[in-house]
Write a protein that holds these residues in place. Structure first.
Motif, PDB file in Angstrom:
ATOM      1  N   THR A  52       0.888  -1.037   0.081  1.00 47.73           N
ATOM      2  CA  THR A  52      -0.060  -0.010   0.037  1.00 47.73           C
ATOM      3  C   THR A  52       0.979   1.334  -0.115  1.00 47.73           C
ATOM      4  O   THR A  52       1.877   1.265   0.880  1.00 47.73           O
ATOM      5  CB  THR A  52      -0.722   0.156   1.318  1.00 47.73           C
ATOM      6  N   VAL A  53       0.638   2.128  -0.899  1.00 48.09           N
ATOM      7  CA  VAL A  53       1.384   3.392  -0.823  1.00 48.09           C
ATOM      8  C   VAL A  53       0.379   4.544  -0.430  1.00 48.09           C
ATOM      9  O   VAL A  53      -0.691   4.721  -1.114  1.00 48.09           O
ATOM     10  CB  VAL A  53       1.766   3.559  -2.362  1.00 48.09           C
ATOM     11  N   LEU A  54       0.922   5.391   0.356  1.00 48.32           N
ATOM     12  CA  LEU A  54       0.135   6.537   0.700  1.00 48.32           C
ATOM     13  C   LEU A  54       0.648   7.618  -0.053  1.00 48.32           C
ATOM     14  O   LEU A  54       1.830   8.032  -0.107  1.00 48.32           O
ATOM     15  CB  LEU A  54       0.437   6.799   2.304  1.00 48.32           C
ATOM     16  N   TYR A  55      -0.339   8.440  -0.440  1.00 45.02           N
ATOM     17  CA  TYR A  55       0.118   9.282  -1.575  1.00 45.02           C
ATOM     18  C   TYR A  55      -0.593  10.907  -1.245  1.00 45.02           C
ATOM     19  O   TYR A  55      -1.580  10.835  -1.127  1.00 45.02           O
ATOM     20  CB  TYR A  55      -0.392   9.069  -3.245  1.00 45.02           C
ATOM     21  N   ASN A  56       0.452  11.815  -0.755  1.00 48.44           N
ATOM     22  CA  ASN A  56      -0.352  13.088  -0.207  1.00 48.44           C
ATOM     23  C   ASN A  56      -0.161  14.025  -1.391  1.00 48.44           C
ATOM     24  O   ASN A  56       0.986  14.406  -1.970  1.00 48.44           O
ATOM     25  CB  ASN A  56       0.405  13.454   0.954  1.00 48.44           C
ATOM     26  N   ILE A  57      -1.300  14.682  -1.884  1.00 44.36           N
ATOM     27  CA  ILE A  57      -1.226  15.516  -2.958  1.00 44.36           C
ATOM     28  C   ILE A  57      -1.969  16.675  -2.375  1.00 44.36           C
ATOM     29  O   ILE A  57      -2.764  17.013  -1.816  1.00 44.36           O
ATOM     30  CB  ILE A  57      -2.578  14.971  -3.841  1.00 44.36           C
ATOM     31  N   GLN A  58      -1.121  17.981  -2.900  1.00 39.37           N
ATOM     32  CA  GLN A  58      -1.343  19.200  -2.512  1.00 39.37           C
ATOM     33  C   GLN A  58      -1.248  20.093  -3.903  1.00 39.37           C
ATOM     34  O   GLN A  58      -0.268  19.812  -4.340  1.00 39.37           O
ATOM     35  CB  GLN A  58      -0.432  19.612  -1.358  1.00 39.37           C
ATOM     36  N   MET A  59      -1.791  20.945  -3.893  1.00 43.93           N
ATOM     37  CA  MET A  59      -1.633  22.047  -4.865  1.00 43.93           C
ATOM     38  C   MET A  59      -0.639  22.614  -4.750  1.00 43.93           C
ATOM     39  O   MET A  59      -0.371  23.213  -3.578  1.00 43.93           O
ATOM     40  CB  MET A  59      -3.043  22.912  -5.206  1.00 43.93           C
ATOM     41  N   ALA A  60       0.197  23.055  -5.681  1.00 46.58           N
ATOM     42  CA  ALA A  60       1.516  23.776  -5.345  1.00 46.58           C
ATOM     43  C   ALA A  60       1.037  25.153  -5.458  1.00 46.58           C
ATOM     44  O   ALA A  60       0.421  25.582  -6.102  1.00 46.58           O
ATOM     45  CB  ALA A  60       2.588  23.704  -6.300  1.00 46.58           C
ATOM     46  N   ARG A  61       1.886  25.839  -4.759  1.00 49.53           N
ATOM     47  CA  ARG A  61       1.703  27.556  -4.629  1.00 49.53           C
ATOM     48  C   ARG A  61       2.257  28.031  -5.761  1.00 49.53           C
ATOM     49  O   ARG A  61       3.167  27.750  -6.371  1.00 49.53           O
ATOM     50  CB  ARG A  61       2.241  28.062  -3.304  1.00 49.53           C
ATOM     51  N   ILE A  62       1.416  29.076  -6.459  1.00 51.98           N
ATOM     52  CA  ILE A  62       1.872  29.731  -7.523  1.00 51.98           C
ATOM     53  C   ILE A  62       2.531  31.144  -7.101  1.00 51.98           C
ATOM     54  O   ILE A  62       1.838  31.942  -6.616  1.00 51.98           O
ATOM     55  CB  ILE A  62       0.581  30.137  -8.806  1.00 51.98           C
ATOM     56  N   VAL A  63       3.817  31.333  -7.498  1.00 51.82           N
ATOM     57  CA  VAL A  63       4.502  32.573  -7.108  1.00 51.82           C
ATOM     58  C   VAL A  63       4.964  33.059  -8.108  1.00 51.82           C
ATOM     59  O   VAL A  63       5.660  32.578  -8.805  1.00 51.82           O
ATOM     60  CB  VAL A  63       5.471  32.042  -5.966  1.00 51.82           C
ATOM     61  N   VAL A  64       4.706  34.495  -8.357  1.00 53.32           N
ATOM     62  CA  VAL A  64       5.355  35.323  -9.286  1.00 53.32           C
ATOM     63  C   VAL A  64       6.042  36.400  -8.791  1.00 53.32           C
ATOM     64  O   VAL A  64       5.571  37.201  -7.822  1.00 53.32           O
ATOM     65  CB  VAL A  64       4.321  35.876 -10.256  1.00 53.32           C
ATOM     66  N   GLY A  65       7.352  36.659  -9.041  1.00 57.74           N
ATOM     67  CA  GLY A  65       8.039  37.736  -8.712  1.00 57.74           C
ATOM     68  C   GLY A  65       8.232  38.722  -9.753  1.00 57.74           C
ATOM     69  O   GLY A  65       8.496  38.423 -11.137  1.00 57.74           O
ATOM     70  N   LEU A  66       8.356  39.977  -9.205  1.00 57.50           N
ATOM     71  CA  LEU A  66       8.591  41.069 -10.258  1.00 57.50           C
ATOM     72  C   LEU A  66       9.806  41.908  -9.895  1.00 57.50           C
ATOM     73  O   LEU A  66      10.137  42.374  -8.793  1.00 57.50           O
ATOM     74  CB  LEU A  66       7.083  42.124 -10.301  1.00 57.50           C
TER      75      LEU A  66
END
Length: 244
Positions: A52-66
């Motif tokens: 059994t594999v435990l798989y943790n899924i999270q949306m990655a943060r989107i970061v824009v630098g100016l």
């Protein structure tokens, strides 16, 4: 049966977990493919292997630098992205906090002086680190970061967040016109000669702990020449963001 999870690795759209799992002395390394939905924890049986594999899924943060010189349009893009759901942060706010803590007035001169002092005493990426701590604490999904003026700040934000860096520039005369028509002018800069001297200094400073605006532009993922309308500038930024 034991499951060992390593730190997630960033991908463009997701954070992906790796797991070692197995019975007895045998363990298998598995990486599950990215999914198109968000959940906190998935338990997926691999019956053929008896694991059994435990798989943790999270949306990655989107970061824009100016990055870019004075009055190149960075504030315009911050407002545009804020209206699209991005949370705005500015490295200059960390400098202002330090200036006020010292009982000084916030001027362009003290912003420049104190920022260089902080970088020299605490590291060239200290403003980026302090801002990253705030972002990690508040945990917004989409972020835009302004006032990046040192290459180590660019490097830190890329390494920490996978940030995409947008450079903005425009002819110096046009930027001066933008500058003098701001609702609030920068204290101590009232004419062309003062503006040009300040702009030339910020672009051309050298040294690890100094502001290095031109070097930051050279490190950007894209450099946009702000020589048209506000709508054209916003569209070029939108095209870049949706392409990465």
């Amino acid at each position: 049966m034991t499951v060992y999870n390593k730190q997630p690795q960033n991908t463009i759209g997701y954070r992906r977990s790796w797991g070692f799992s197995g019975q007895g002395g045998s363990r298998t390394l598995m990486e599950l493919p990215p999914l198109v939905f968000e959940t906190s924890l998935y338990t997926i049986p691999a019956l053929a292997l008896g694991i059994t594999v435990l798989y943790n899924i999270q949306m990655a943060r989107i970061v824009v630098g100016l990055v870019g010189p004075i009055a190149a349009g960075k504030s315009t893009i911050v407002v545009y992205l804020k209206n699209r759901g991005f949370s705005p942060y500015s490295l200059s706010d960390r400098i202002r906090e330090e200036i006020l803590a010292r009982g000084l007035l916030v001027t362009r001169e003290t912003l420049n002086k104190v920022s260089n002092e902080l970088r020299e005493t605490l590291g060239a990426d200290i403003l980026a680190k302090r801002t990253a701590e705030l972002i990690d604490h508040e945990n917004p999904e989409r972020v835009v970061i302004d006032s990046i003026r040192n290459p180590q700040e660019v490097n830190f934000l890329r390494n920490h967040f996978g940030a995409k860096i947008i450079g903005l520039t425009a002819p110096q005369e046009k930027r001066f016109d933008f500058f003098i028509h701001r609702p609030i002018n920068v204290e101590g800069v009232s004419g062309w000669e003062e503006f040009k001297a300040l702009d030339d200094m910020e672009l051309a400073q050298s040294g690890v702990y100094k502001q290095q605006v031109q070097t930051c532009l050279d490190l950007a993922d894209i450099v946009i020449e702000n020589n048209g309308t506000v709508e054209e500038l916003e569209q070029r930024v939108e095209t870049f963001i949706t392409s990465v």
